[in-house]
Design a protein around this motif. Structure first.
Motif, PDB file in Angstrom:
ATOM      1  N   MET A 111       0.813  -1.211   0.000  1.00 56.03           N
ATOM      2  CA  MET A 111       0.000   0.000   0.000  1.00 56.03           C
ATOM      3  C   MET A 111       0.854   1.271   0.000  1.00 56.03           C
ATOM      4  O   MET A 111       0.525   2.245  -0.673  1.00 56.03           O
ATOM      5  CB  MET A 111      -0.933   0.002   1.206  1.00 56.03           C
ATOM      6  N   ARG A 112       1.944   1.272   0.723  1.00 52.33           N
ATOM      7  CA  ARG A 112       2.801   2.458   0.775  1.00 52.33           C
ATOM      8  C   ARG A 112       3.459   2.705  -0.585  1.00 52.33           C
ATOM      9  O   ARG A 112       3.490   3.826  -1.075  1.00 52.33           O
ATOM     10  CB  ARG A 112       3.868   2.300   1.848  1.00 52.33           C
ATOM     11  N   ALA A 113       3.983   1.646  -1.192  1.00 49.71           N
ATOM     12  CA  ALA A 113       4.625   1.790  -2.507  1.00 49.71           C
ATOM     13  C   ALA A 113       3.608   2.256  -3.543  1.00 49.71           C
ATOM     14  O   ALA A 113       3.913   3.095  -4.397  1.00 49.71           O
ATOM     15  CB  ALA A 113       5.259   0.467  -2.931  1.00 49.71           C
ATOM     16  N   TYR A 114       2.384   1.737  -3.445  1.00 53.82           N
ATOM     17  CA  TYR A 114       1.336   2.137  -4.380  1.00 53.82           C
ATOM     18  C   TYR A 114       0.941   3.593  -4.156  1.00 53.82           C
ATOM     19  O   TYR A 114       0.846   4.378  -5.107  1.00 53.82           O
ATOM     20  CB  TYR A 114       0.112   1.230  -4.217  1.00 53.82           C
ATOM     21  N   GLY A 115       0.728   3.962  -2.907  1.00 50.18           N
ATOM     22  CA  GLY A 115       0.279   5.306  -2.571  1.00 50.18           C
ATOM     23  C   GLY A 115       1.283   6.382  -2.951  1.00 50.18           C
ATOM     24  O   GLY A 115       0.903   7.492  -3.331  1.00 50.18           O
ATOM     25  N   THR A 116       2.571   6.044  -2.879  1.00 47.36           N
ATOM     26  CA  THR A 116       3.609   7.014  -3.227  1.00 47.36           C
ATOM     27  C   THR A 116       4.057   6.871  -4.678  1.00 47.36           C
ATOM     28  O   THR A 116       4.977   7.562  -5.112  1.00 47.36           O
ATOM     29  CB  THR A 116       4.829   6.859  -2.296  1.00 47.36           C
ATOM     30  N   MET A 117       3.413   5.947  -5.405  1.00 42.05           N
ATOM     31  CA  MET A 117       3.763   5.675  -6.799  1.00 42.05           C
ATOM     32  C   MET A 117       5.258   5.365  -6.939  1.00 42.05           C
ATOM     33  O   MET A 117       5.932   5.854  -7.838  1.00 42.05           O
ATOM     34  CB  MET A 117       3.375   6.843  -7.714  1.00 42.05           C
ATOM     35  N   ASN A 118       5.751   4.520  -6.032  1.00 42.25           N
ATOM     36  CA  ASN A 118       7.157   4.129  -6.031  1.00 42.25           C
ATOM     37  C   ASN A 118       7.351   3.002  -7.044  1.00 42.25           C
ATOM     38  O   ASN A 118       7.364   1.826  -6.697  1.00 42.25           O
ATOM     39  CB  ASN A 118       7.586   3.712  -4.626  1.00 42.25           C
ATOM     40  N   GLY A 119       7.491   3.387  -8.291  1.00 38.72           N
ATOM     41  CA  GLY A 119       7.632   2.415  -9.372  1.00 38.72           C
ATOM     42  C   GLY A 119       8.838   1.525  -9.209  1.00 38.72           C
ATOM     43  O   GLY A 119       8.793   0.344  -9.559  1.00 38.72           O
ATOM     44  N   GLY A 120       9.926   2.057  -8.655  1.00 38.81           N
ATOM     45  CA  GLY A 120      11.130   1.266  -8.442  1.00 38.81           C
ATOM     46  C   GLY A 120      10.894   0.125  -7.467  1.00 38.81           C
ATOM     47  O   GLY A 120      11.288  -1.015  -7.712  1.00 38.81           O
ATOM     48  N   ALA A 121      10.218   0.415  -6.354  1.00 40.59           N
ATOM     49  CA  ALA A 121       9.940  -0.612  -5.345  1.00 40.59           C
ATOM     50  C   ALA A 121       8.982  -1.672  -5.884  1.00 40.59           C
ATOM     51  O   ALA A 121       9.178  -2.869  -5.660  1.00 40.59           O
ATOM     52  CB  ALA A 121       9.364   0.025  -4.084  1.00 40.59           C
ATOM     53  N   VAL A 122       7.960  -1.242  -6.600  1.00 42.36           N
ATOM     54  CA  VAL A 122       6.994  -2.199  -7.157  1.00 42.36           C
ATOM     55  C   VAL A 122       7.670  -3.070  -8.213  1.00 42.36           C
ATOM     56  O   VAL A 122       7.455  -4.282  -8.261  1.00 42.36           O
ATOM     57  CB  VAL A 122       5.748  -1.474  -7.714  1.00 42.36           C
ATOM     58  N   LEU A 123       8.507  -2.464  -9.039  1.00 43.63           N
ATOM     59  CA  LEU A 123       9.245  -3.220 -10.046  1.00 43.63           C
ATOM     60  C   LEU A 123      10.150  -4.256  -9.382  1.00 43.63           C
ATOM     61  O   LEU A 123      10.172  -5.412  -9.802  1.00 43.63           O
ATOM     62  CB  LEU A 123      10.074  -2.288 -10.925  1.00 43.63           C
ATOM     63  N   GLU A 124      10.891  -3.839  -8.355  1.00 45.45           N
ATOM     64  CA  GLU A 124      11.784  -4.771  -7.653  1.00 45.45           C
ATOM     65  C   GLU A 124      11.020  -5.957  -7.105  1.00 45.45           C
ATOM     66  O   GLU A 124      11.451  -7.104  -7.230  1.00 45.45           O
ATOM     67  CB  GLU A 124      12.523  -4.062  -6.514  1.00 45.45           C
ATOM     68  N   ARG A 125       9.866  -5.710  -6.495  1.00 49.35           N
ATOM     69  CA  ARG A 125       9.064  -6.802  -5.933  1.00 49.35           C
ATOM     70  C   ARG A 125       8.561  -7.720  -7.048  1.00 49.35           C
ATOM     71  O   ARG A 125       8.573  -8.942  -6.904  1.00 49.35           O
ATOM     72  CB  ARG A 125       7.891  -6.257  -5.109  1.00 49.35           C
ATOM     73  N   ALA A 126       8.133  -7.150  -8.155  1.00 50.71           N
ATOM     74  CA  ALA A 126       7.671  -7.965  -9.286  1.00 50.71           C
ATOM     75  C   ALA A 126       8.784  -8.863  -9.792  1.00 50.71           C
ATOM     76  O   ALA A 126       8.568 -10.057 -10.042  1.00 50.71           O
ATOM     77  CB  ALA A 126       7.150  -7.070 -10.407  1.00 50.71           C
ATOM     78  N   LEU A 127       9.992  -8.320  -9.921  1.00 51.64           N
ATOM     79  CA  LEU A 127      11.123  -9.114 -10.403  1.00 51.64           C
ATOM     80  C   LEU A 127      11.491 -10.209  -9.398  1.00 51.64           C
ATOM     81  O   LEU A 127      11.838 -11.323  -9.797  1.00 51.64           O
ATOM     82  CB  LEU A 127      12.317  -8.200 -10.689  1.00 51.64           C
ATOM     83  N   GLU A 128      11.390  -9.904  -8.111  1.00 51.47           N
ATOM     84  CA  GLU A 128      11.639 -10.924  -7.083  1.00 51.47           C
ATOM     85  C   GLU A 128      10.640 -12.068  -7.217  1.00 51.47           C
ATOM     86  O   GLU A 128      10.997 -13.240  -7.119  1.00 51.47           O
ATOM     87  CB  GLU A 128      11.527 -10.317  -5.678  1.00 51.47           C
ATOM     88  N   LEU A 129       9.378 -11.732  -7.418  1.00 54.43           N
ATOM     89  CA  LEU A 129       8.349 -12.758  -7.552  1.00 54.43           C
ATOM     90  C   LEU A 129       8.584 -13.610  -8.801  1.00 54.43           C
ATOM     91  O   LEU A 129       8.425 -14.834  -8.775  1.00 54.43           O
ATOM     92  CB  LEU A 129       6.952 -12.124  -7.603  1.00 54.43           C
ATOM     93  N   ILE A 130       8.978 -12.965  -9.885  1.00 48.68           N
ATOM     94  CA  ILE A 130       9.255 -13.700 -11.125  1.00 48.68           C
ATOM     95  C   ILE A 130      10.425 -14.647 -10.931  1.00 48.68           C
ATOM     96  O   ILE A 130      10.398 -15.792 -11.395  1.00 48.68           O
ATOM     97  CB  ILE A 130       9.528 -12.718 -12.295  1.00 48.68           C
ATOM     98  N   ASP A 131      11.437 -14.177 -10.214  1.00 49.79           N
ATOM     99  CA  ASP A 131      12.637 -15.004  -9.984  1.00 49.79           C
ATOM    100  C   ASP A 131      12.459 -16.005  -8.850  1.00 49.79           C
ATOM    101  O   ASP A 131      13.384 -16.758  -8.543  1.00 49.79           O
ATOM    102  CB  ASP A 131      13.845 -14.098  -9.704  1.00 49.79           C
ATOM    103  N   GLY A 132      11.284 -15.986  -8.202  1.00 48.02           N
ATOM    104  CA  GLY A 132      11.005 -16.962  -7.158  1.00 48.02           C
ATOM    105  C   GLY A 132      11.640 -16.682  -5.823  1.00 48.02           C
ATOM    106  O   GLY A 132      11.865 -17.590  -5.028  1.00 48.02           O
ATOM    107  N   LYS A 133      11.933 -15.424  -5.539  1.00 45.09           N
ATOM    108  CA  LYS A 133      12.572 -15.079  -4.253  1.00 45.09           C
ATOM    109  C   LYS A 133      11.536 -14.726  -3.205  1.00 45.09           C
ATOM    110  O   LYS A 133      10.476 -14.292  -3.468  1.00 45.09           O
ATOM    111  CB  LYS A 133      13.536 -13.911  -4.454  1.00 45.09           C
TER     112      LYS A 133
END
Length: 102
Positions: free
Chosen positions: A80-102
């Motif tokens: 929610m914090r990353a979304y609310g602040t439009m922190n594209g870098g943080a959301v991207l990092e989390r997406a890449l972690e999920l894709i890589d299975g971390k």
């Protein structure tokens, strides 16, 4: 190329986040394709992506999206914090972690 699906209510605020994520990816030299769609339109797209991220405003529809992807890819609600602040870098990092299975 990694493909990310952002799911929201109408696509307005999530479209802004897509732009921020694309900027962050460009800065890191990461090739990604990000699509933002409302839940009602995401079933077909969900079959062609590597991860599905839900906007906090549609977190209650996570089980519906989980059923659409059938466990094929990770599905997670955006912080929610990353979304609310439009922190594209943080959301991207989390997406890449999920894709890589971390």
């Amino acid at each position: 190329m990694k493909k990310i699906l952002l799911v929201c209510a109408a696509g307005m605020s999530t479209s802004l986040l897509v732009n921020k994520m694309n900027e962050a990816a460009s800065g890191k030299g990461v090739e990604i394709d990000i699509v933002a769609l409302p839940v009602s339109e995401c079933e077909k797209a969900a079959a062609e992506v590597d991860v599905v991220l839900l906007g906090p405003q549609v977190r209650y529809q996570k089980s519906q999206v989980d059923a659409m992807v059938g466990g094929r890819v990770p599905v997670e609600v955006i912080d929610m914090r990353a979304y609310g602040t439009m922190n594209g870098g943080a959301v991207l990092e989390r997406a890449l972690e999920l894709i890589d299975g971390k």
